[in-house]
Design a protein around this motif. Sequence first.
Motif, PDB file in Angstrom:
ATOM      1  N   CYS A 138      46.682  45.070  38.453  1.00  0.00           N
ATOM      2  CA  CYS A 138      46.351  46.479  38.203  1.00  0.00           C
ATOM      3  C   CYS A 138      44.987  46.707  37.540  1.00  0.00           C
ATOM      4  CB  CYS A 138      47.436  47.111  37.351  1.00  0.00           C
ATOM      5  SG  CYS A 138      49.039  47.093  38.159  1.00  0.00           S
ATOM      6  N   THR A 139      44.704  45.977  36.466  1.00  0.00           N
ATOM      7  CA  THR A 139      43.425  46.242  35.781  1.00  0.00           C
ATOM      8  C   THR A 139      42.233  45.872  36.680  1.00  0.00           C
ATOM      9  OG1 THR A 139      44.441  45.996  33.625  1.00  0.00           O
ATOM     10  CG2 THR A 139      42.054  45.746  33.698  1.00  0.00           C
ATOM     11  N   PRO A 140      42.231  44.671  37.294  1.00  0.00           N
ATOM     12  CA  PRO A 140      41.118  44.350  38.183  1.00  0.00           C
ATOM     13  C   PRO A 140      40.975  45.336  39.348  1.00  0.00           C
ATOM     14  CG  PRO A 140      42.338  42.375  37.663  1.00  0.00           C
ATOM     15  CD  PRO A 140      43.127  43.516  37.114  1.00  0.00           C
ATOM     16  N   ASN A 141      42.102  45.751  39.908  1.00  0.00           N
ATOM     17  CA  ASN A 141      42.024  46.703  41.009  1.00  0.00           C
ATOM     18  C   ASN A 141      41.470  48.053  40.537  1.00  0.00           C
ATOM     19  OD1 ASN A 141      42.559  47.117  43.838  1.00  0.00           O
ATOM     20  ND2 ASN A 141      44.092  48.604  43.183  1.00  0.00           N
ATOM     21  N   GLY A 142      41.871  48.458  39.340  1.00  0.00           N
ATOM     22  CA  GLY A 142      41.348  49.700  38.768  1.00  0.00           C
ATOM     23  C   GLY A 142      39.845  49.610  38.547  1.00  0.00           C
ATOM     24  N   ILE A 143      39.383  48.449  38.088  1.00  0.00           N
ATOM     25  CA  ILE A 143      37.939  48.256  37.870  1.00  0.00           C
ATOM     26  C   ILE A 143      37.198  48.333  39.206  1.00  0.00           C
ATOM     27  CG2 ILE A 143      36.173  46.559  37.193  1.00  0.00           C
ATOM     28  CD1 ILE A 143      38.201  45.553  35.052  1.00  0.00           C
ATOM     29  N   MET A 144      37.760  47.680  40.232  1.00  0.00           N
ATOM     30  CA  MET A 144      37.095  47.678  41.546  1.00  0.00           C
ATOM     31  C   MET A 144      36.977  49.104  42.086  1.00  0.00           C
ATOM     32  SD  MET A 144      36.296  44.557  41.931  1.00  0.00           S
ATOM     33  CE  MET A 144      35.669  44.454  43.590  1.00  0.00           C
ATOM     34  N   GLU A 145      38.021  49.904  41.875  1.00  0.00           N
ATOM     35  CA  GLU A 145      37.964  51.288  42.373  1.00  0.00           C
ATOM     36  C   GLU A 145      36.980  52.128  41.549  1.00  0.00           C
ATOM     37  OE1 GLU A 145      41.071  53.308  44.176  1.00  0.00           O
ATOM     38  OE2 GLU A 145      42.320  51.536  44.511  1.00  0.00           O
ATOM     39  N   LEU A 146      36.933  51.857  40.257  1.00  0.00           N
ATOM     40  CA  LEU A 146      35.972  52.564  39.390  1.00  0.00           C
ATOM     41  C   LEU A 146      34.539  52.281  39.865  1.00  0.00           C
ATOM     42  CD1 LEU A 146      35.980  54.316  36.786  1.00  0.00           C
ATOM     43  CD2 LEU A 146      35.865  52.218  35.472  1.00  0.00           C
ATOM     44  N   LEU A 147      34.259  51.029  40.209  1.00  0.00           N
ATOM     45  CA  LEU A 147      32.923  50.669  40.704  1.00  0.00           C
ATOM     46  C   LEU A 147      32.678  51.311  42.071  1.00  0.00           C
ATOM     47  CD1 LEU A 147      32.971  46.858  39.740  1.00  0.00           C
ATOM     48  CD2 LEU A 147      31.666  48.674  38.602  1.00  0.00           C
ATOM     49  N   HIS A 148      33.682  51.228  42.930  1.00  0.00           N
ATOM     50  CA  HIS A 148      33.544  51.751  44.292  1.00  0.00           C
ATOM     51  C   HIS A 148      33.257  53.254  44.290  1.00  0.00           C
ATOM     52  CE1 HIS A 148      34.395  52.479  48.512  1.00  0.00           C
ATOM     53  NE2 HIS A 148      35.266  53.397  48.151  1.00  0.00           N
ATOM     54  N   TYR A 149      34.076  54.017  43.563  1.00  0.00           N
ATOM     55  CA  TYR A 149      33.921  55.475  43.604  1.00  0.00           C
ATOM     56  C   TYR A 149      32.676  55.948  42.852  1.00  0.00           C
ATOM     57  CZ  TYR A 149      38.241  56.077  46.126  1.00  0.00           C
ATOM     58  OH  TYR A 149      39.207  56.043  47.114  1.00  0.00           O
ATOM     59  N   ASN A 150      32.047  55.076  42.103  1.00  0.00           N
ATOM     60  CA  ASN A 150      30.786  55.442  41.453  1.00  0.00           C
ATOM     61  C   ASN A 150      29.592  54.827  42.178  1.00  0.00           C
ATOM     62  OD1 ASN A 150      31.256  57.085  38.832  1.00  0.00           O
ATOM     63  ND2 ASN A 150      32.889  55.564  38.859  1.00  0.00           N
ATOM     64  N   ASP A 151      29.858  54.331  43.407  1.00  0.00           N
ATOM     65  CA  ASP A 151      28.791  53.778  44.258  1.00  0.00           C
ATOM     66  C   ASP A 151      27.997  52.677  43.580  1.00  0.00           C
ATOM     67  OD1 ASP A 151      29.317  55.397  46.452  1.00  0.00           O
ATOM     68  OD2 ASP A 151      28.186  57.069  45.573  1.00  0.00           O
ATOM     69  N   ILE A 152      28.686  51.844  42.828  1.00  0.00           N
ATOM     70  CA  ILE A 152      27.992  50.728  42.177  1.00  0.00           C
ATOM     71  C   ILE A 152      28.076  49.526  43.111  1.00  0.00           C
ATOM     72  CG2 ILE A 152      27.945  49.184  40.168  1.00  0.00           C
ATOM     73  CD1 ILE A 152      29.111  51.648  38.592  1.00  0.00           C
ATOM     74  N   ASP A 153      26.922  49.160  43.625  1.00  0.00           N
ATOM     75  CA  ASP A 153      26.846  48.124  44.645  1.00  0.00           C
ATOM     76  C   ASP A 153      27.053  46.740  44.003  1.00  0.00           C
ATOM     77  OD1 ASP A 153      26.374  46.986  47.084  1.00  0.00           O
ATOM     78  OD2 ASP A 153      24.188  46.926  46.815  1.00  0.00           O
ATOM     79  N   LEU A 154      27.837  45.910  44.678  1.00  0.00           N
ATOM     80  CA  LEU A 154      28.118  44.583  44.111  1.00  0.00           C
ATOM     81  C   LEU A 154      27.436  43.461  44.886  1.00  0.00           C
ATOM     82  CD1 LEU A 154      31.905  45.152  43.441  1.00  0.00           C
ATOM     83  CD2 LEU A 154      30.174  44.698  41.705  1.00  0.00           C
ATOM     84  N   GLU A 155      27.014  43.769  46.102  1.00  0.00           N
ATOM     85  CA  GLU A 155      26.491  42.705  46.974  1.00  0.00           C
ATOM     86  C   GLU A 155      25.280  42.001  46.341  1.00  0.00           C
ATOM     87  OE1 GLU A 155      27.109  43.091  50.987  1.00  0.00           O
ATOM     88  OE2 GLU A 155      25.086  42.479  51.550  1.00  0.00           O
ATOM     89  N   GLY A 156      25.419  40.694  46.182  1.00  0.00           N
ATOM     90  CA  GLY A 156      24.315  39.889  45.650  1.00  0.00           C
ATOM     91  C   GLY A 156      24.091  40.033  44.148  1.00  0.00           C
ATOM     92  N   LYS A 157      24.913  40.860  43.509  1.00  0.00           N
ATOM     93  CA  LYS A 157      24.700  41.092  42.065  1.00  0.00           C
ATOM     94  C   LYS A 157      25.325  39.955  41.235  1.00  0.00           C
ATOM     95  CE  LYS A 157      22.756  45.246  42.158  1.00  0.00           C
ATOM     96  NZ  LYS A 157      22.478  45.317  43.584  1.00  0.00           N
ATOM     97  N   ASN A 158      24.682  39.667  40.113  1.00  0.00           N
ATOM     98  CA  ASN A 158      25.259  38.700  39.164  1.00  0.00           C
ATOM     99  C   ASN A 158      26.281  39.425  38.304  1.00  0.00           C
ATOM    100  OD1 ASN A 158      23.837  36.368  39.812  1.00  0.00           O
ATOM    101  ND2 ASN A 158      22.082  37.014  38.588  1.00  0.00           N
ATOM    102  N   VAL A 159      27.539  39.108  38.539  1.00  0.00           N
ATOM    103  CA  VAL A 159      28.586  39.730  37.721  1.00  0.00           C
ATOM    104  C   VAL A 159      29.117  38.670  36.760  1.00  0.00           C
ATOM    105  CG1 VAL A 159      30.791  40.943  37.712  1.00  0.00           C
ATOM    106  CG2 VAL A 159      29.211  41.250  39.636  1.00  0.00           C
ATOM    107  N   VAL A 160      29.011  38.947  35.484  1.00  0.00           N
ATOM    108  CA  VAL A 160      29.517  38.010  34.476  1.00  0.00           C
ATOM    109  C   VAL A 160      30.780  38.614  33.865  1.00  0.00           C
ATOM    110  CG1 VAL A 160      29.045  36.834  32.293  1.00  0.00           C
ATOM    111  CG2 VAL A 160      27.217  37.099  33.997  1.00  0.00           C
ATOM    112  N   ILE A 161      31.861  37.827  33.920  1.00  0.00           N
ATOM    113  CA  ILE A 161      33.127  38.261  33.315  1.00  0.00           C
ATOM    114  C   ILE A 161      33.308  37.454  32.035  1.00  0.00           C
ATOM    115  CG2 ILE A 161      35.622  38.448  33.645  1.00  0.00           C
ATOM    116  CD1 ILE A 161      35.081  38.072  36.688  1.00  0.00           C
ATOM    117  N   ILE A 162      33.625  38.128  30.946  1.00  0.00           N
ATOM    118  CA  ILE A 162      33.933  37.389  29.723  1.00  0.00           C
ATOM    119  C   ILE A 162      35.441  37.494  29.509  1.00  0.00           C
ATOM    120  CG2 ILE A 162      33.322  36.988  27.318  1.00  0.00           C
ATOM    121  CD1 ILE A 162      30.829  38.494  27.701  1.00  0.00           C
ATOM    122  N   GLY A 163      36.129  36.364  29.667  1.00  0.00           N
ATOM    123  CA  GLY A 163      37.597  36.336  29.573  1.00  0.00           C
ATOM    124  C   GLY A 163      38.186  35.797  30.869  1.00  0.00           C
TER     125      GLY A 163
END
Length: 291
Positions: A138-163
């Motif tokens: 649920c939390t990861p899916n919610g984050i993905m939708e939050l990024l998607h609906y705010n047009d935050i592009d992920l392709e090729g981006k450096n995403v760092v997860i802490i945890g």
Amino acid sequence: MGNINILNGKKLAESLYEMQDLCLADDVELRKPKLVVITIGDDDASKVYVRNKKKACEKCNIIFEQKHFSEDEDINIVLDYMKHLNIDRSVDGIMVQLPVPYRFKGIEQAIMPDKDVDGFSTYNLGGTLNNVKHIPACTPNGIMELLHYNDIDLEGKNVVIIGRSNIVGKPLIGMLLERNATVTICHSKTENIKNITANADILIVAIGKPKFINSYYITSKCMCIIDVGMNRDENGELCGDVDFEDIVNYWKMFSTDNIERYITPVPGGVGPMTVYSLVKNVNMIYSEQLY
Ligand code: GUN
């Protein structure tokens, strides 16, 4: 000129309930979807999470049931109860609210994958990595939708997860790779975290330490920070893992560089998106085995 945008998860979740028709009308003649939440022992944060899940279910005409066990309950009693839920056809989704006392660690794996509304089972977690149909966490899916609906592009981006938890970090790896991000995970044994976070375009923080991440961890290239934390600060106020004010003040120094920047507030950011994803999962399970 670049703006600093607050990612309003509360507002987005509210519009998604409507857009995706997640709340069945009260007068449906069919049986209603049903979620059972198991709690074991007493955890203050869990009480808040469970209350929010209950509220959302009631709003969406999902039958919500909470079954509480004390921390010294016989583990076989809990397992028997879970077995009974697995075969009860009136129950669509089952979840164990985490954390549980140490003795019960991993007990959520007794939920059968078809009803594992949290997406924590080996099957559903594996599904995030090989793109088969699965119930997403649920939390990861919610984050993905939050990024998607705010047009935050992920392709090729450096995403760092802490945890690296099963709740957030691990399922996010698969979801982000699927969107062509370059993913790095930091955890409690990672050396020189700052060297890694300095290279982040997007930072996702889920460590449970109040205001741990501040502007020293990032550079001007960081354009998005997602705060999954839900803590109390020294004054008892709700706060995230990120020092929101400090980050925003730092970003203000780059207001002329044309980069749009995004940050989630706590509360009102990731939390409501998690609850929305839970409701979505219950409805998905319900509609696929409607009878
Ligand atoms: N504890 C904190 N977040 C969660 C969640 O999404 N699911 C469960 N089961 N426990 C949690």
